[in-house]
Design a protein around this motif. Structure first.
Motif, PDB file in Angstrom:
ATOM      1  N   PRO B 185       0.812  -1.232   0.000  1.00 44.60           N
ATOM      2  CA  PRO B 185       0.000   0.000   0.000  1.00 44.60           C
ATOM      3  C   PRO B 185       0.843   1.279   0.000  1.00 44.60           C
ATOM      4  O   PRO B 185       0.406   2.293  -0.520  1.00 44.60           O
ATOM      5  N   VAL B 186       2.046   1.221   0.590  1.00 50.36           N
ATOM      6  CA  VAL B 186       2.931   2.388   0.552  1.00 50.36           C
ATOM      7  C   VAL B 186       4.266   1.979  -0.080  1.00 50.36           C
ATOM      8  O   VAL B 186       5.229   1.664   0.617  1.00 50.36           O
ATOM      9  N   LEU B 213      -6.417  -1.888  -9.577  1.00 52.41           N
ATOM     10  CA  LEU B 213      -7.369  -1.077  -8.817  1.00 52.41           C
ATOM     11  C   LEU B 213      -6.775  -0.679  -7.466  1.00 52.41           C
ATOM     12  O   LEU B 213      -5.842  -1.305  -6.984  1.00 52.41           O
ATOM     13  N   THR B 216      -3.793   5.568  -5.777  1.00 50.64           N
ATOM     14  CA  THR B 216      -3.907   6.688  -6.728  1.00 50.64           C
ATOM     15  C   THR B 216      -2.685   6.818  -7.629  1.00 50.64           C
ATOM     16  O   THR B 216      -2.510   7.842  -8.280  1.00 50.64           O
ATOM     17  N   GLU B 220      -1.876   9.736 -10.524  1.00 47.68           N
ATOM     18  CA  GLU B 220      -0.715  10.635 -10.430  1.00 47.68           C
ATOM     19  C   GLU B 220       0.061  10.639 -11.748  1.00 47.68           C
ATOM     20  O   GLU B 220       0.621  11.663 -12.145  1.00 47.68           O
ATOM     21  N   ARG B 248     -12.022  -6.544  -1.984  1.00 47.10           N
ATOM     22  CA  ARG B 248     -10.595  -6.370  -1.716  1.00 47.10           C
ATOM     23  C   ARG B 248     -10.226  -4.933  -1.387  1.00 47.10           C
ATOM     24  O   ARG B 248      -9.238  -4.690  -0.768  1.00 47.10           O
ATOM     25  N   HIS B 251     -10.556   1.147   2.527  1.00 46.79           N
ATOM     26  CA  HIS B 251     -11.401   2.304   2.772  1.00 46.79           C
ATOM     27  C   HIS B 251     -10.596   3.577   2.563  1.00 46.79           C
ATOM     28  O   HIS B 251     -11.054   4.517   1.941  1.00 46.79           O
ATOM     29  N   ALA B 252      -9.375   3.550   3.106  1.00 45.32           N
ATOM     30  CA  ALA B 252      -8.585   4.771   3.200  1.00 45.32           C
ATOM     31  C   ALA B 252      -8.311   5.388   1.833  1.00 45.32           C
ATOM     32  O   ALA B 252      -8.388   6.601   1.672  1.00 45.32           O
ATOM     33  N   ALA B 254     -10.070   5.450  -0.826  1.00 43.75           N
ATOM     34  CA  ALA B 254     -11.240   6.173  -1.321  1.00 43.75           C
ATOM     35  C   ALA B 254     -11.421   7.487  -0.572  1.00 43.75           C
ATOM     36  O   ALA B 254     -11.850   8.477  -1.145  1.00 43.75           O
ATOM     37  N   ILE B 255     -11.084   7.502   0.715  1.00 43.41           N
ATOM     38  CA  ILE B 255     -11.255   8.724   1.505  1.00 43.41           C
ATOM     39  C   ILE B 255     -10.350   9.843   0.996  1.00 43.41           C
ATOM     40  O   ILE B 255     -10.822  10.898   0.621  1.00 43.41           O
ATOM     41  N   VAL B 256      -9.048   9.558   0.950  1.00 44.04           N
ATOM     42  CA  VAL B 256      -8.117  10.628   0.612  1.00 44.04           C
ATOM     43  C   VAL B 256      -8.267  11.089  -0.834  1.00 44.04           C
ATOM     44  O   VAL B 256      -7.868  12.171  -1.181  1.00 44.04           O
ATOM     45  N   GLY B 258     -11.271  10.995  -2.748  1.00 36.72           N
ATOM     46  CA  GLY B 258     -12.587  11.439  -3.191  1.00 36.72           C
ATOM     47  C   GLY B 258     -13.079  10.704  -4.428  1.00 36.72           C
ATOM     48  O   GLY B 258     -13.358  11.306  -5.452  1.00 36.72           O
TER      49      GLY B 258
END
Lengths: 373, 293
Positions: B185-186, B213, B216, B220, B248, B251-252, B254-256, B258
């Motif tokens: 993820p990072v 999927l 972001t 970018e 799969r 949540h996070a 989608a939050i950051v 939008g």
């Protein structure tokens, strides 16, 4: 890994965040003692991992013991596979606020997100009123400072004792986030009660998958999964999902397996199971096939393109699995990568035609499932 | 030419005496990678395939110049190994470790950003400048996948990279430098941060990104194209177009973002910026031919 609300709230309490009093029950027999302990009226909350529980009618406010019994029975019998209920004290709430800590992978910092209007799903807030969201970034090495908290509480327009309590909650949520190796620690809503107390109304905690080995407090629970086979596969570290379709995917690599899933749908087929036996699992064909065969399907589709996960080892594993499990359904293979010439030979010797083109293999499986071959 | 690493780059290997480290270091060297020394605490004085071993990066740096480090180190020791390399002045680091704890990934990337260094990975098979140098566990000997040419490749996956790159090569193209940024993820380095290097490389005529999927990183890339940071032809393939929602995806993200994170959204962003998006791996060479005739 997402954990249940009651587990998130336990972690919150361990880190000093106030929550409503609650009792966890797993059977209808426990309702009476739980309700007596919490006292009426109370709230009965279904413990499942999907969001939108309120809208689905899985959270109910009850005023009498008869009502509590009836509601608990209905929830345990619902179509959403509810196996655990949280009986919680009802709170006289005045205002709802949103508060979460997550990660920003670009700046590589932790990030608070807060909104004075909580209770609504954050995705909706982010889409409809992004200007109302307050974000505060925290460098993990630097740690949380007073200025981070000030930016949160003054940004939300909180004052007096409520601001003080909310600041403490934010500090403790950051503590929870760090202590649990969380991807997300979310309180939505934070209740601000009529007697001016700040407490966690709901709780969501996502533990980072890579950190699970050092988070023994959060073992994989059977209740996280809809089926026993999904649970067993995941305990063994085999990514495994079950669907209602016809084609069993036994593939390798998350990216390739996801792509095969896309192609099956594009070609008009449907997926029965999604199983990955690549990476560290490339020698586990026998066990993977045992798991996928527990769910009815019309064809097994094996697609790999491995490097360290050698093609010849995977082909031999597949042949061994066929010998042991004797599947009654056809198998389509497209196994390539390191040692592929040897792999093709192993498959041919076992009477299996080794395909080498992914799209051709997917088309073949879709045709078999549709009865065209 | 190539990016990130070439045959002149001076490379060290941390964790060189382990089973995996020793095996793949020999492959890296056999392909032409200029490995100058290895590091395993407690094993100074030994050698692996003629490569001298030191107790620490700092001790090796006293005798040899180096700017790149390849880590064959288990996930829980990666943070320490990265910090050690940065402390000794190494500016390019690659880790293949699968399972680096998320919060340590944050610290690793933050530390690299702070001193202008780059960390590639984890959860990747590494990177390769074809015919010049390789870091990690890439089977460069499979010619129908790893053939020299003019296309830069950036990817988030392993097996899918072989699938797509085989299509690129099968379509008559080849690769300059292929970089697996990894599936965590990072990731230490993001797609868009590599684009200026591909832009500056005269041999790279276009870039293929293999995404998926979530997150972001693909958006970018679209932003970098809109901002003219990257102006060469770009083709993307992304897995997870038909993935059922909620199975799969976190949540996070989608939050950051939008609403960012779906393959549909990523496709729209890349196409708007002038890139082309393949619906399946076999379309990638077709779309490259549309750019190059």
């Amino acid at each position: 890994m997402n954990v249940f609300e009651y587990q998130a709230k336990e972690a919150f309490r361990d880190n000093g965040i106030p929550t409503p009093r609650g009792v966890v029950i797993k059977s209808i027999e426990e309702v009476e003692s739980a309700v007596n302990e919490i006292s009426l009226p109370c709230v009965i909350k279904s413990q499942i991992l999907r969001g939108g529980r309120g809208k689905l009618g899985l959270i109910k406010f009850v005023k009498t013991m008869e009502e509590a019994q009836k509601v608990a029975k209905e929830l345990f019998a619902s179509e959403y596979n509810v196996q655990i209920l949280l009986i919680e004290e009802a709170v006289q709430m005045d205002k709802e606020v949103y508060l979460a800590v997550t990660v920003d992978p670009v700046t590589s910092k932790a990030m608070f997100i807060a909104c004075a209007e909580g209770g609504v799903e954050i995705e909706i807030l982010a889409k409809e009123t992004p200007e109302k969201l307050i974000t505060v970034q925290v460098d993990l090495a630097e740690g949380l400072g007073a200025y981070h908290i000030n930016n949160l509480i003054f940004g939300l327009g909180l004052t007096g004792d409520i601001a003080k309590q909310f600041g403490a909650m934010a500090r403790n949520l950051y503590k929870t986030f760090r202590a649990c190796d969380a991807n997300l620690a979310e309180i939505n809503p934070v209740f601000i009660t009529k007697d001016e107390k700040v407490i966690a109304g709901d709780g969501k905690l996502i533990i980072d998958d890579n950190s699970i080995p050092r988070q023994p407090k959060f073992p994989l629970m059977r209740e996280y999964f809809d089926t026993q086979v999904e649970y067993e596969a995941n305990v063994e570290g085999l990514p495994f999902l079950q669907f209602d379709g016809d084609i069993c995917l036994m593939c390798a690599g998350a990216g390739l397996t996801t792509t095969v899933y896309d192609l099956v749908s594009d070609f008009g087929g449907t997926v029965a199971t999604y199983a990955e036996f690549g990476g560290p699992n490339y020698t586990k064909a026998v066990r993977t096939m045992e798991l996928v065969l527990q769910h009815p399907s019309k064809v097994i589709l094996v697609i790999t393109f491995g490097t360290i996960a050698r093609a010849d080892v995977m082909a031999q594993g597949l042949v061994d699995a066929i010998k042991i499990h004797k599947p009654s359904i056809p198998i389509v293979t497209c196994i390539r990568g390191t040692g592929e010439e040897e792999a093709f030979k192993i498959l041919r010797d076992a009477g299996i035609e080794p395909l080498t083109n992914t799209e051709e293999a997917v088309q073949r499986a879709v045709d078999i499932a549709a009865g065209r071959v | 030419m190539s990016i990130f690493i070439n045959k002149e780059s001076k490379v060290i290997v941390q964790g060189v005496t382990g089973k995996e480290g020793a095996f793949w270091t020999q492959h890296m060297k056999a392909m032409g990678t200029n490995v100058v020394f290895g590091v395993t605490p407690g094993k100074e004085g030994q050698n692996v395939d003629g490569i001298p071993v030191y107790h620490s990066v700092r001790r090796g740096i006293q005798d040899h110049q180096a700017e790149v480090s390849m880590l064959f180190v288990p996930p829980k020791f990666v943070k320490d190994a990265v910090f050690e390399a940065l402390d000794a002045g190494i500016t390019k680091i690659c880790t293949i470790a699968d399972g680096i704890p998320l919060h340590e990934s944050l610290e690793i990337r933050k530390a690299a950003l702070s001193c202008g260094a780059m960390v590639i990975g984890g959860n990747t098979s590494g990177l390769i400048s074809i015919g010049e140098a390789m870091l990690g566990t890439i089977p460069y000997w499979i010619e129908r996948v790893y053939k020299k040419g003019n296309i830069g490749v950036m990817t988030r996956s392993g097996s899918l990279t072989n699938e797509v790159t085989a299509e690129i090569v099968g379509g008559g193209f080849g690769v300059t430098t292929l970089i697996g940024v990894g599936g965590d993820p990072v990731p230490g380095t993001r797609f868009a941060e590599l684009l200026p290097m591909y832009e500056a490389d005269p041999e790279t005529k276009g870039v293929v990104i293999i995404g998926e999927l979530g997150g972001t990183m693909e958006e970018e890339v679209a932003d970098a194209m809109e901002d003219k940071i990257f102006t060469k032809p770009l083709v993307a393939f992304m897995g997870g177009r038909n993935a059922p929602e909620g199975k799969r995806m976190g949540h996070a993200g989608a939050i950051v973002s939008g609403g960012r994170g779906t393959v549909k959204g990523k496709t729209a962003a890349i196409e708007k910026a002038g890139g082309k998006v393949a619906k399946r791996p076999s379309e990638v060479p077709t779309l490259l031919h549309e750019f190059f005739g």
